[in-house]
Design a protein around this motif. Structure first.
Motif, PDB file in Angstrom:
ATOM      1  N   MET A  19     -16.095  35.263 -11.501  1.00 18.32           N
ATOM      2  CA  MET A  19     -14.984  35.785 -10.751  1.00 18.32           C
ATOM      3  C   MET A  19     -15.471  36.108  -9.334  1.00 18.32           C
ATOM      4  N   SER A  20     -14.716  35.659  -8.350  1.00 11.25           N
ATOM      5  CA  SER A  20     -15.086  35.917  -6.963  1.00 11.25           C
ATOM      6  C   SER A  20     -14.840  37.385  -6.617  1.00 11.25           C
ATOM      7  N   GLU A  21     -15.357  37.802  -5.471  1.00 10.93           N
ATOM      8  CA  GLU A  21     -15.173  39.175  -5.018  1.00 10.93           C
ATOM      9  C   GLU A  21     -13.683  39.481  -4.786  1.00 10.93           C
ATOM     10  N   ASP A  22     -12.953  38.507  -4.241  1.00  5.26           N
ATOM     11  CA  ASP A  22     -11.521  38.685  -4.011  1.00  5.26           C
ATOM     12  C   ASP A  22     -10.762  38.777  -5.331  1.00  5.26           C
ATOM     13  N   GLU A  23     -11.108  37.928  -6.281  1.00  7.15           N
ATOM     14  CA  GLU A  23     -10.470  37.973  -7.596  1.00  7.15           C
ATOM     15  C   GLU A  23     -10.747  39.298  -8.300  1.00  7.15           C
ATOM     16  N   TYR A  24     -11.974  39.760  -8.209  1.00  7.57           N
ATOM     17  CA  TYR A  24     -12.331  41.028  -8.823  1.00  7.57           C
ATOM     18  C   TYR A  24     -11.533  42.171  -8.186  1.00  7.57           C
ATOM     19  N   CYS A  25     -11.418  42.164  -6.869  1.00  5.46           N
ATOM     20  CA  CYS A  25     -10.665  43.182  -6.146  1.00  5.46           C
ATOM     21  C   CYS A  25      -9.203  43.174  -6.588  1.00  5.46           C
ATOM     22  N   LEU A  26      -8.613  41.998  -6.703  1.00  3.94           N
ATOM     23  CA  LEU A  26      -7.229  41.898  -7.147  1.00  3.94           C
ATOM     24  C   LEU A  26      -7.088  42.417  -8.576  1.00  3.94           C
ATOM     25  N   HIS A  27      -7.997  42.032  -9.440  1.00  2.48           N
ATOM     26  CA  HIS A  27      -7.937  42.474 -10.833  1.00  2.48           C
ATOM     27  C   HIS A  27      -7.993  43.990 -10.942  1.00  2.48           C
ATOM     28  N   VAL A  28      -8.932  44.614 -10.261  1.00  2.00           N
ATOM     29  CA  VAL A  28      -9.081  46.070 -10.314  1.00  2.00           C
ATOM     30  C   VAL A  28      -7.819  46.751  -9.777  1.00  2.00           C
ATOM     31  N   ASN A  29      -7.312  46.259  -8.671  1.00  2.00           N
ATOM     32  CA  ASN A  29      -6.123  46.867  -8.080  1.00  2.00           C
ATOM     33  C   ASN A  29      -4.880  46.646  -8.937  1.00  2.00           C
ATOM     34  N   ALA A  30      -4.764  45.490  -9.569  1.00  2.00           N
ATOM     35  CA  ALA A  30      -3.623  45.235 -10.456  1.00  2.00           C
ATOM     36  C   ALA A  30      -3.673  46.156 -11.671  1.00  2.00           C
ATOM     37  N   ARG A  31      -4.871  46.427 -12.158  1.00  2.00           N
ATOM     38  CA  ARG A  31      -5.016  47.372 -13.284  1.00  2.00           C
ATOM     39  C   ARG A  31      -4.484  48.748 -12.901  1.00  2.00           C
ATOM     40  N   GLU A  32      -4.597  49.091 -11.624  1.00  9.24           N
ATOM     41  CA  GLU A  32      -4.174  50.401 -11.142  1.00  9.24           C
ATOM     42  C   GLU A  32      -2.730  50.409 -10.632  1.00  9.24           C
ATOM     43  N   GLY A  33      -2.072  49.250 -10.606  1.00  5.64           N
ATOM     44  CA  GLY A  33      -0.709  49.177 -10.087  1.00  5.64           C
ATOM     45  C   GLY A  33      -0.655  49.462  -8.599  1.00  5.64           C
ATOM     46  N   ALA A  34      -1.579  48.863  -7.853  1.00  3.35           N
ATOM     47  CA  ALA A  34      -1.720  49.133  -6.421  1.00  3.35           C
ATOM     48  C   ALA A  34      -0.637  48.458  -5.594  1.00  3.35           C
ATOM     49  N   LEU A  35      -0.312  49.100  -4.480  1.00  2.72           N
ATOM     50  CA  LEU A  35       0.568  48.489  -3.494  1.00  2.72           C
ATOM     51  C   LEU A  35      -0.225  47.408  -2.768  1.00  2.72           C
ATOM     52  N   LEU A  36       0.472  46.422  -2.209  1.00  2.00           N
ATOM     53  CA  LEU A  36      -0.224  45.302  -1.565  1.00  2.00           C
ATOM     54  C   LEU A  36      -1.170  45.765  -0.467  1.00  2.00           C
ATOM     55  N   TRP A  37      -0.735  46.710   0.361  1.00  2.00           N
ATOM     56  CA  TRP A  37      -1.604  47.160   1.454  1.00  2.00           C
ATOM     57  C   TRP A  37      -2.874  47.806   0.914  1.00  2.00           C
ATOM     58  N   MET A  38      -2.799  48.416  -0.256  1.00  5.04           N
ATOM     59  CA  MET A  38      -3.975  49.060  -0.853  1.00  5.04           C
ATOM     60  C   MET A  38      -5.048  48.034  -1.219  1.00  5.04           C
ATOM     61  N   ILE A  39      -4.609  46.864  -1.642  1.00  2.00           N
ATOM     62  CA  ILE A  39      -5.555  45.793  -1.980  1.00  2.00           C
ATOM     63  C   ILE A  39      -6.328  45.387  -0.728  1.00  2.00           C
ATOM     64  N   LEU A  40      -5.602  45.235   0.375  1.00  2.00           N
ATOM     65  CA  LEU A  40      -6.243  44.851   1.633  1.00  2.00           C
ATOM     66  C   LEU A  40      -7.217  45.916   2.107  1.00  2.00           C
ATOM     67  N   ALA A  41      -6.802  47.173   2.044  1.00  2.00           N
ATOM     68  CA  ALA A  41      -7.671  48.275   2.473  1.00  2.00           C
ATOM     69  C   ALA A  41      -8.917  48.341   1.609  1.00  2.00           C
ATOM     70  N   ASP A  42      -8.732  48.137   0.309  1.00  2.00           N
ATOM     71  CA  ASP A  42      -9.867  48.172  -0.613  1.00  2.00           C
ATOM     72  C   ASP A  42     -10.841  47.045  -0.308  1.00  2.00           C
ATOM     73  N   ARG A  43     -10.323  45.845  -0.091  1.00  2.00           N
ATOM     74  CA  ARG A  43     -11.187  44.686   0.161  1.00  2.00           C
ATOM     75  C   ARG A  43     -11.898  44.812   1.509  1.00  2.00           C
ATOM     76  N   ALA A  44     -11.174  45.291   2.520  1.00  2.00           N
ATOM     77  CA  ALA A  44     -11.764  45.435   3.853  1.00  2.00           C
ATOM     78  C   ALA A  44     -12.643  46.676   3.944  1.00  2.00           C
ATOM     79  N   GLN A  45     -12.488  47.571   2.991  1.00  2.00           N
ATOM     80  CA  GLN A  45     -13.185  48.860   3.005  1.00  2.00           C
ATOM     81  C   GLN A  45     -12.972  49.550   4.341  1.00  2.00           C
TER      82      GLN A  45
END
Length: 114
Positions: A1-27
């Motif tokens: 699983m790529s870093e982006d896929e992993y980030c999406l998976h973790v955020n989807a598990r948490e029911g994240a808003l789209l902007w939260m995924i970007l903030a998490d990935r960009a740190q």
């Protein structure tokens, strides 16, 4: 699983808003740093939603997936193509969240979304 896929998976598990995924990935809390990840996550979310790995919901009350409405598959591409879908939002503003779908990610094959 790529870093982006992993980030999406973790955020989807948490029911994240789209902007939260970007903030998490960009740190980063700087929305200017997020923009580079929009095309990557738009492609992943669209692919994963078609295959049943994630689902999108939109609404104004948090948690969005519990109080909002599911985005039909046919409208996901258009929704993800709008810059406003990825922008930071506060409570009681229209927001989009991503949650895990019905399929388990262990079924994800390498290169499935290329």
């Amino acid at each position: 699983m790529s870093e982006d896929e992993y980030c999406l998976h973790v955020n989807a598990r948490e029911g994240a808003l789209l902007w939260m995924i970007l903030a998490d990935r960009a740190q980063s809390e700087d929305e200017g740093d997020w923009i580079q990840y929009v095309p990557v996550f738009a492609k992943l979310i669209e692919c994963w939603s078609r295959k049943g790995f994630v689902r999108l919901f939109r609404g104004t009350e948090f948690p969005v997936d519990a109080s909002g409405e599911e985005v039909p598959i046919g409208k996901i591409s258009d929704l993800l193509g709008r810059a406003s879908s990825w922008a930071y939002v506060e409570e009681h503003q229209p927001a989009i969240c991503v949650v895990l779908g019905d399929r388990d990610l262990v079924e994800l094959e390498e290169g499935m979304c290329d």
